[in-house]
Design a protein around this motif. Structure first.
Motif, PDB file in Angstrom:
ATOM      1  N   MET A  74       0.857  -1.179   0.000  1.00 32.60           N
ATOM      2  CA  MET A  74       0.000   0.000   0.000  1.00 32.60           C
ATOM      3  C   MET A  74       0.894   1.231   0.000  1.00 32.60           C
ATOM      4  O   MET A  74       1.907   1.274   0.700  1.00 32.60           O
ATOM      5  N   ILE A  75       0.497   2.235  -0.784  1.00 32.37           N
ATOM      6  CA  ILE A  75       1.300   3.438  -0.980  1.00 32.37           C
ATOM      7  C   ILE A  75       0.418   4.654  -0.724  1.00 32.37           C
ATOM      8  O   ILE A  75      -0.721   4.708  -1.201  1.00 32.37           O
ATOM      9  N   VAL A  76       0.929   5.627   0.020  1.00 33.73           N
ATOM     10  CA  VAL A  76       0.155   6.830   0.343  1.00 33.73           C
ATOM     11  C   VAL A  76       0.912   8.072  -0.082  1.00 33.73           C
ATOM     12  O   VAL A  76       2.145   8.071  -0.194  1.00 33.73           O
ATOM     13  N   GLY A  77       0.125   9.157  -0.289  1.00 35.16           N
ATOM     14  CA  GLY A  77       0.754  10.397  -0.724  1.00 35.16           C
ATOM     15  C   GLY A  77      -0.132  11.602  -0.538  1.00 35.16           C
ATOM     16  O   GLY A  77      -1.032  11.619   0.312  1.00 35.16           O
ATOM     17  N   ASN A  78       0.125  12.624  -1.353  1.00 31.77           N
ATOM     18  CA  ASN A  78      -0.603  13.874  -1.218  1.00 31.77           C
ATOM     19  C   ASN A  78      -2.029  13.733  -1.737  1.00 31.77           C
ATOM     20  O   ASN A  78      -2.386  12.784  -2.426  1.00 31.77           O
ATOM     21  N   ARG A  79      -2.865  14.703  -1.344  1.00 31.02           N
ATOM     22  CA  ARG A  79      -4.267  14.778  -1.765  1.00 31.02           C
ATOM     23  C   ARG A  79      -5.043  13.502  -1.426  1.00 31.02           C
ATOM     24  O   ARG A  79      -5.921  13.070  -2.167  1.00 31.02           O
ATOM     25  N   GLY A  80      -4.726  12.895  -0.304  1.00 32.29           N
ATOM     26  CA  GLY A  80      -5.483  11.744   0.167  1.00 32.29           C
ATOM     27  C   GLY A  80      -5.358  10.506  -0.684  1.00 32.29           C
ATOM     28  O   GLY A  80      -6.248   9.651  -0.690  1.00 32.29           O
ATOM     29  N   LYS A  81      -4.239  10.357  -1.373  1.00 34.85           N
ATOM     30  CA  LYS A  81      -4.095   9.242  -2.307  1.00 34.85           C
ATOM     31  C   LYS A  81      -3.601   7.984  -1.604  1.00 34.85           C
ATOM     32  O   LYS A  81      -2.592   7.997  -0.903  1.00 34.85           O
ATOM     33  N   GLY A 131     -12.126   9.565   1.160  1.00 33.46           N
ATOM     34  CA  GLY A 131     -12.999  10.674   1.504  1.00 33.46           C
ATOM     35  C   GLY A 131     -12.277  11.862   2.094  1.00 33.46           C
ATOM     36  O   GLY A 131     -12.869  12.649   2.842  1.00 33.46           O
ATOM     37  N   THR A 132     -10.997  12.033   1.765  1.00 32.74           N
ATOM     38  CA  THR A 132     -10.233  13.173   2.248  1.00 32.74           C
ATOM     39  C   THR A 132      -9.246  13.608   1.184  1.00 32.74           C
ATOM     40  O   THR A 132      -8.796  12.794   0.371  1.00 32.74           O
ATOM     41  N   ASP A 133      -8.934  14.902   1.171  1.00 32.62           N
ATOM     42  CA  ASP A 133      -7.911  15.451   0.289  1.00 32.62           C
ATOM     43  C   ASP A 133      -6.644  15.810   1.062  1.00 32.62           C
ATOM     44  O   ASP A 133      -5.731  16.425   0.502  1.00 32.62           O
ATOM     45  N   LEU A 134      -6.596  15.446   2.317  1.00 33.01           N
ATOM     46  CA  LEU A 134      -5.424  15.750   3.124  1.00 33.01           C
ATOM     47  C   LEU A 134      -4.252  14.858   2.736  1.00 33.01           C
ATOM     48  O   LEU A 134      -4.431  13.701   2.344  1.00 33.01           O
ATOM     49  N   LEU A 180      -3.257   4.855   9.106  1.00 34.25           N
ATOM     50  CA  LEU A 180      -2.558   5.855   8.312  1.00 34.25           C
ATOM     51  C   LEU A 180      -2.743   7.212   8.980  1.00 34.25           C
ATOM     52  O   LEU A 180      -3.695   7.427   9.741  1.00 34.25           O
ATOM     53  N   SER A 181      -1.817   8.137   8.696  1.00 34.04           N
ATOM     54  CA  SER A 181      -1.865   9.451   9.342  1.00 34.04           C
ATOM     55  C   SER A 181      -1.346  10.512   8.395  1.00 34.04           C
ATOM     56  O   SER A 181      -0.675  10.214   7.403  1.00 34.04           O
ATOM     57  N   GLY A 182      -1.657  11.787   8.723  1.00 30.02           N
ATOM     58  CA  GLY A 182      -1.215  12.852   7.833  1.00 30.02           C
ATOM     59  C   GLY A 182      -1.490  14.243   8.349  1.00 30.02           C
ATOM     60  O   GLY A 182      -1.379  14.520   9.551  1.00 30.02           O
ATOM     61  N   GLN A 183      -1.892  15.121   7.432  1.00 31.48           N
ATOM     62  CA  GLN A 183      -2.114  16.525   7.735  1.00 31.48           C
ATOM     63  C   GLN A 183      -3.304  16.714   8.674  1.00 31.48           C
ATOM     64  O   GLN A 183      -4.213  15.891   8.720  1.00 31.48           O
ATOM     65  N   ASP A 184      -3.272  17.840   9.379  1.00 27.61           N
ATOM     66  CA  ASP A 184      -4.414  18.275  10.184  1.00 27.61           C
ATOM     67  C   ASP A 184      -4.878  17.199  11.153  1.00 27.61           C
ATOM     68  O   ASP A 184      -6.074  17.039  11.403  1.00 27.61           O
ATOM     69  N   GLY A 185      -3.930  16.449  11.707  1.00 26.82           N
ATOM     70  CA  GLY A 185      -4.283  15.412  12.670  1.00 26.82           C
ATOM     71  C   GLY A 185      -4.984  14.213  12.069  1.00 26.82           C
ATOM     72  O   GLY A 185      -5.588  13.422  12.803  1.00 26.82           O
ATOM     73  N   ASN A 208     -10.490   9.776  16.114  1.00 24.85           N
ATOM     74  CA  ASN A 208     -10.300  11.047  16.801  1.00 24.85           C
ATOM     75  C   ASN A 208      -8.878  11.098  17.362  1.00 24.85           C
ATOM     76  O   ASN A 208      -8.592  10.502  18.401  1.00 24.85           O
ATOM     77  N   SER A 209      -7.998  11.786  16.663  1.00 24.91           N
ATOM     78  CA  SER A 209      -6.602  11.886  17.099  1.00 24.91           C
ATOM     79  C   SER A 209      -6.402  12.913  18.207  1.00 24.91           C
ATOM     80  O   SER A 209      -5.314  13.001  18.770  1.00 24.91           O
ATOM     81  N   ARG A 210      -7.414  13.720  18.456  1.00 26.41           N
ATOM     82  CA  ARG A 210      -7.359  14.758  19.491  1.00 26.41           C
ATOM     83  C   ARG A 210      -6.331  15.835  19.180  1.00 26.41           C
ATOM     84  O   ARG A 210      -5.810  16.480  20.080  1.00 26.41           O
ATOM     85  N   THR A 211      -6.024  16.030  17.902  1.00 28.04           N
ATOM     86  CA  THR A 211      -5.060  17.061  17.523  1.00 28.04           C
ATOM     87  C   THR A 211      -5.283  17.479  16.087  1.00 28.04           C
ATOM     88  O   THR A 211      -5.884  16.740  15.296  1.00 28.04           O
ATOM     89  N   HIS A 212      -4.803  18.690  15.773  1.00 25.40           N
ATOM     90  CA  HIS A 212      -4.761  19.153  14.389  1.00 25.40           C
ATOM     91  C   HIS A 212      -3.312  19.266  13.903  1.00 25.40           C
ATOM     92  O   HIS A 212      -3.072  19.754  12.797  1.00 25.40           O
ATOM     93  N   PHE A 213      -2.368  18.832  14.709  1.00 27.40           N
ATOM     94  CA  PHE A 213      -0.967  18.835  14.287  1.00 27.40           C
ATOM     95  C   PHE A 213      -0.744  17.754  13.230  1.00 27.40           C
ATOM     96  O   PHE A 213      -1.423  16.732  13.204  1.00 27.40           O
ATOM     97  N   TYR A 214       0.242  17.992  12.370  1.00 31.17           N
ATOM     98  CA  TYR A 214       0.626  16.971  11.396  1.00 31.17           C
ATOM     99  C   TYR A 214       1.184  15.757  12.131  1.00 31.17           C
ATOM    100  O   TYR A 214       1.969  15.896  13.070  1.00 31.17           O
ATOM    101  N   ILE A 215       0.798  14.565  11.679  1.00 28.28           N
ATOM    102  CA  ILE A 215       1.319  13.316  12.241  1.00 28.28           C
ATOM    103  C   ILE A 215       2.194  12.678  11.165  1.00 28.28           C
ATOM    104  O   ILE A 215       1.707  12.231  10.136  1.00 28.28           O
ATOM    105  N   PHE A 216       3.518  12.653  11.413  1.00 27.53           N
ATOM    106  CA  PHE A 216       4.478  12.295  10.372  1.00 27.53           C
ATOM    107  C   PHE A 216       4.835  10.814  10.324  1.00 27.53           C
ATOM    108  O   PHE A 216       5.203  10.301   9.262  1.00 27.53           O
TER     109      PHE A 216
END
Length: 365
Positions: free
Chosen positions: A44-51, A68-71, A86-91, A107-115
């Motif tokens: 499985m491969i992930v990237g920008n724009r919710g791909k 269902g996300t563009d993050l 999986l994790s990414g932008q805006d928590g 619910n990650s309880r944050t809006h910080f990026y999760i790297f």
């Protein structure tokens, strides 16, 4: 007469409309950040724009999974055949329980990026991100404990340390439910041996090796904050680990992080070692390393900016890997399922090997 014949002939033939070609799922505009092998030929491969892409035939064909996300998605890991995260932008934090066919947002309880994330099983995992964020779960994502991992400065250093508060945490590697490491901005390296209840720093052993002189505005009491940022950390076992980051250096430990050492590097396998000194200004600086991994009995790989690809040689020497195709694009992640089957992803790039990295194939889907 010729015109009439042409018109008559054209009337006898119906126009055949060809079906449109399917849009390619791997394009030069894609930015892939992570890959997780689920088998010798599947990933499985992930990237920008919710791909999110999945393949079961070594990248010959991909299928796109709607989230269902563009993050942007920075990290993905399957804890077992069914459970993954999986994790990414805006928590952004999502979970699958059916092998990646469908995903639900948590619910990650944050809006910080999760790297980055590290799950040792389907229940226990740690995630790190912006502003010293550390998330942990012991129930498979039903709930998360959130904390910020940062040093508390004594009163006399508080003003000097303001610029070093809330360093970004980029990498995490856990071996079991208790023991793990985190690496990040300003050369931060943290370790826990009790499942994250307490943490201690380990980067001090690098300070004397880092030969960059302090400027007039830098305080010697904060010398360990002037180390290079680390983007990735990986451990093979409780003793042997590596990390790499912003200035292209690889550091390694053979005693669980009590002592870290800057590794020697070579331009090619078996070639002479370069003469760069850690921290000294260089006319030809190294490219940043975005990901590093250890696997098998003694294998290691790292990738970075402008197509940089490195592999671990004997005696903890890292050499540029000539087997990886020379491309000018950033490479974000490298992961191996076993000693033979592995993947590299980056900007507009998906590479696959089935012979331990002797050769790599571009995957277009």
């Amino acid at each position: 007469m010729a015109v009439l014949i042409a018109i008559a002939c054209s009337a006898c033939h119906r126009e055949v409309k060809l079906p449109p070609l399917p849009d390619p799922l791997v394009t030069f505009n894609d930015k892939f950040f992570d890959v997780w092998p689920t088998g010798p030929r599947s990933a499985m491969i992930v990237g920008n724009r919710g791909k999110l892409l999945a393949t079961d035939d070594a990248g010959l064909h991909f299928r796109k999974i709607a989230l269902g996300t563009d993050l942007g998605i920075f990290a993905i890991q399957m804890a077992d055949a069914d459970n993954g995260f999986l994790s990414g932008q805006d928590g952004l934090l999502m979970r699958t329980r059916d092998g990646g066919k469908s995903w639900e947002r948590l619910n990650s309880r944050t809006h910080f990026y999760i790297f980055a994330m590290s799950f040792v099983d389907r229940l226990h995992g740690f995630l790190v991100g912006d502003r010293s964020l550390v998330l942990s779960t012991a129930n498979g994502g039903e709930s998360f404990f959130k904390r910020q991992l940062e040093r508390e400065f004594p009163p006399e250093l508080h003003d000097y340390g303001l610029s070093f508060q809330d360093p970004v945490l980029y990498g995490v590697s856990f071996l079991d439910q208790n023991r793990g490491w985190i690496a990040g901005e300003f050369g931060r390296i943290w370790i826990t041996g009790n499942g994250g209840r307490s943490w201690s720093e380990q980067q001090n052993s690098l300070v004397k090796q880092w030969k960059r002189p302090l400027t007039l505005n830098e305080d010697v009491r904060l010398a360990d904050f002037y180390l290079p940022t680390m983007f990735s950390v990986a451990f093979r076992d409780v003793q042997h680990g590596v990390a790499g980051g912003l200035e292209g250096w690889v550091i390694y430990t053979e005693d669980g992080g009590k002592n870290w050492v800057f590794a020697h590097q070579a331009e090619r396998p078996g070639g002479p070692l370069d003469e760069l000194v850690p921290g000294e200004r260089s006319i030809t600086p190294r490219d940043p390393l975005f990901a590093i991994t250890l696997f098998g009995g003694g294998e290691g790989r790292a990738v970075g900016l402008t197509g940089t690809a490195m592999r671990l040689e004997a005696n903890n020497i890292w050499a540029h890997d000539p087997n990886v195709p020379a491309i000018p694009f950033p490479l974000s992640q490298v992961r191996f399922f076993d000693a033979q089957h592995g993947w590299i992803v980056g900007y507009g790039t998906v590479l696959y090997t089935e012979d331990g990295g002797k050769s790599w194939r571009f995957c277009q889907g």
